[in-house]
Design a protein around this motif. Structure first.
Motif, PDB file in Angstrom:
ATOM      1  N   VAL A  34      44.010  33.543  27.167  1.00  0.00           N
ATOM      2  CA  VAL A  34      42.985  32.497  27.108  1.00  0.00           C
ATOM      3  C   VAL A  34      41.833  32.805  28.067  1.00  0.00           C
ATOM      4  O   VAL A  34      40.669  32.605  27.731  1.00  0.00           O
ATOM      5  CB  VAL A  34      43.622  31.107  27.382  1.00  0.00           C
ATOM      6  N   VAL A  35      42.140  33.311  29.262  1.00  0.00           N
ATOM      7  CA  VAL A  35      41.087  33.686  30.216  1.00  0.00           C
ATOM      8  C   VAL A  35      40.223  34.802  29.615  1.00  0.00           C
ATOM      9  O   VAL A  35      38.992  34.738  29.676  1.00  0.00           O
ATOM     10  CB  VAL A  35      41.696  34.109  31.570  1.00  0.00           C
ATOM     11  N   ASN A  36      40.840  35.808  29.024  1.00  0.00           N
ATOM     12  CA  ASN A  36      40.072  36.879  28.386  1.00  0.00           C
ATOM     13  C   ASN A  36      39.220  36.350  27.247  1.00  0.00           C
ATOM     14  O   ASN A  36      38.069  36.764  27.069  1.00  0.00           O
ATOM     15  CB  ASN A  36      41.010  37.981  27.864  1.00  0.00           C
ATOM     16  N   TRP A  37      39.766  35.422  26.472  1.00  0.00           N
ATOM     17  CA  TRP A  37      39.033  34.793  25.369  1.00  0.00           C
ATOM     18  C   TRP A  37      37.773  34.096  25.910  1.00  0.00           C
ATOM     19  O   TRP A  37      36.673  34.287  25.393  1.00  0.00           O
ATOM     20  CB  TRP A  37      39.953  33.786  24.682  1.00  0.00           C
ATOM     21  N   ALA A  38      37.947  33.295  26.956  1.00  0.00           N
ATOM     22  CA  ALA A  38      36.828  32.537  27.521  1.00  0.00           C
ATOM     23  C   ALA A  38      35.784  33.462  28.153  1.00  0.00           C
ATOM     24  O   ALA A  38      34.579  33.266  27.981  1.00  0.00           O
ATOM     25  CB  ALA A  38      37.345  31.538  28.554  1.00  0.00           C
ATOM     26  N   GLN A  39      36.233  34.484  28.878  1.00  0.00           N
ATOM     27  CA  GLN A  39      35.289  35.414  29.500  1.00  0.00           C
ATOM     28  C   GLN A  39      34.495  36.182  28.444  1.00  0.00           C
ATOM     29  O   GLN A  39      33.309  36.448  28.633  1.00  0.00           O
ATOM     30  CB  GLN A  39      36.026  36.358  30.435  1.00  0.00           C
ATOM     31  N   ASN A  40      35.137  36.526  27.344  1.00  0.00           N
ATOM     32  CA  ASN A  40      34.419  37.198  26.264  1.00  0.00           C
ATOM     33  C   ASN A  40      33.365  36.280  25.663  1.00  0.00           C
ATOM     34  O   ASN A  40      32.255  36.717  25.340  1.00  0.00           O
ATOM     35  CB  ASN A  40      35.401  37.666  25.185  1.00  0.00           C
ATOM     36  N   LYS A  41      33.688  34.994  25.524  1.00  0.00           N
ATOM     37  CA  LYS A  41      32.702  34.049  24.984  1.00  0.00           C
ATOM     38  C   LYS A  41      31.502  33.925  25.925  1.00  0.00           C
ATOM     39  O   LYS A  41      30.369  33.814  25.469  1.00  0.00           O
ATOM     40  CB  LYS A  41      33.327  32.679  24.734  1.00  0.00           C
ATOM     41  N   LEU A  42      31.733  33.979  27.250  1.00  0.00           N
ATOM     42  CA  LEU A  42      30.611  33.928  28.187  1.00  0.00           C
ATOM     43  C   LEU A  42      29.685  35.129  27.980  1.00  0.00           C
ATOM     44  O   LEU A  42      28.463  34.995  28.081  1.00  0.00           O
ATOM     45  CB  LEU A  42      31.098  33.919  29.640  1.00  0.00           C
ATOM     46  N   LYS A  43      30.263  36.277  27.685  1.00  0.00           N
ATOM     47  CA  LYS A  43      29.464  37.494  27.479  1.00  0.00           C
ATOM     48  C   LYS A  43      28.633  37.433  26.204  1.00  0.00           C
ATOM     49  O   LYS A  43      27.593  38.079  26.113  1.00  0.00           O
ATOM     50  CB  LYS A  43      30.370  38.725  27.411  1.00  0.00           C
ATOM     51  N   THR A  44      29.117  36.689  25.199  1.00  0.00           N
ATOM     52  CA  THR A  44      28.475  36.702  23.884  1.00  0.00           C
ATOM     53  C   THR A  44      27.800  35.376  23.535  1.00  0.00           C
ATOM     54  O   THR A  44      27.547  35.110  22.365  1.00  0.00           O
ATOM     55  CB  THR A  44      29.509  37.052  22.798  1.00  0.00           C
ATOM     56  N   SER A  45      27.529  34.543  24.531  1.00  0.00           N
ATOM     57  CA  SER A  45      26.914  33.243  24.257  1.00  0.00           C
ATOM     58  C   SER A  45      25.974  32.862  25.398  1.00  0.00           C
ATOM     59  O   SER A  45      25.811  33.605  26.360  1.00  0.00           O
ATOM     60  CB  SER A  45      28.002  32.168  24.108  1.00  0.00           C
ATOM     61  N   GLN A  46      25.411  31.671  25.298  1.00  0.00           N
ATOM     62  CA  GLN A  46      24.513  31.172  26.339  1.00  0.00           C
ATOM     63  C   GLN A  46      25.267  30.463  27.448  1.00  0.00           C
ATOM     64  O   GLN A  46      24.673  30.055  28.444  1.00  0.00           O
ATOM     65  CB  GLN A  46      23.460  30.234  25.723  1.00  0.00           C
ATOM     66  N   PHE A  47      26.584  30.301  27.325  1.00  0.00           N
ATOM     67  CA  PHE A  47      27.365  29.597  28.334  1.00  0.00           C
ATOM     68  C   PHE A  47      27.497  30.425  29.606  1.00  0.00           C
ATOM     69  O   PHE A  47      27.568  31.643  29.572  1.00  0.00           O
ATOM     70  CB  PHE A  47      28.760  29.253  27.796  1.00  0.00           C
ATOM     71  N   LYS A  48      27.531  29.741  30.747  1.00  0.00           N
ATOM     72  CA  LYS A  48      27.597  30.403  32.049  1.00  0.00           C
ATOM     73  C   LYS A  48      28.890  30.113  32.810  1.00  0.00           C
ATOM     74  O   LYS A  48      29.267  30.875  33.678  1.00  0.00           O
ATOM     75  CB  LYS A  48      26.404  29.985  32.921  1.00  0.00           C
ATOM     76  N   PHE A  49      29.547  28.992  32.506  1.00  0.00           N
ATOM     77  CA  PHE A  49      30.760  28.582  33.207  1.00  0.00           C
ATOM     78  C   PHE A  49      31.772  28.057  32.192  1.00  0.00           C
ATOM     79  O   PHE A  49      31.410  27.623  31.112  1.00  0.00           O
ATOM     80  CB  PHE A  49      30.465  27.459  34.217  1.00  0.00           C
ATOM     81  N   TYR A  50      33.039  28.076  32.600  1.00  0.00           N
ATOM     82  CA  TYR A  50      34.080  27.465  31.782  1.00  0.00           C
ATOM     83  C   TYR A  50      35.195  26.964  32.699  1.00  0.00           C
ATOM     84  O   TYR A  50      35.293  27.363  33.851  1.00  0.00           O
ATOM     85  CB  TYR A  50      34.651  28.449  30.740  1.00  0.00           C
ATOM     86  N   ASP A  51      36.023  26.078  32.162  1.00  0.00           N
ATOM     87  CA  ASP A  51      37.259  25.726  32.838  1.00  0.00           C
ATOM     88  C   ASP A  51      38.348  25.554  31.804  1.00  0.00           C
ATOM     89  O   ASP A  51      38.086  25.375  30.605  1.00  0.00           O
ATOM     90  CB  ASP A  51      37.119  24.519  33.770  1.00  0.00           C
ATOM     91  N   LEU A  52      39.599  25.655  32.266  1.00  0.00           N
ATOM     92  CA  LEU A  52      40.762  25.586  31.393  1.00  0.00           C
ATOM     93  C   LEU A  52      41.582  24.354  31.737  1.00  0.00           C
ATOM     94  O   LEU A  52      41.758  24.024  32.908  1.00  0.00           O
ATOM     95  CB  LEU A  52      41.660  26.808  31.589  1.00  0.00           C
TER      96      LEU A  52
END
Length: 55
Positions: A34-52
């Protein structure tokens, strides 16, 4: 053991600090997946932060 996680994505630090996500999604898998999934989305989107959140 797979678990269900809620990932909340934020556009900037201000929305992250106030807890106002721009997008949420649910992903099933172990924490590393899930962490890898979220970090990949940060690389390919406009998002800068996430939490789980484990559900």
């Amino acid at each position: 053991m797979t678990k269900k996680w809620l990932i909340r994505y934020y556009l900037n630090e201000g929305t992250y600090k106030t807890g106002s996500p721009a997008f949420t999604e649910t992903v099933i898998g172990d924490r590393n997946y899930v962490v890898n999934w979220a970090q990949n989305k940060l690389k390919t989107s406009q998002f800068k932060f996430y939490d789980l959140i484990e559900k």
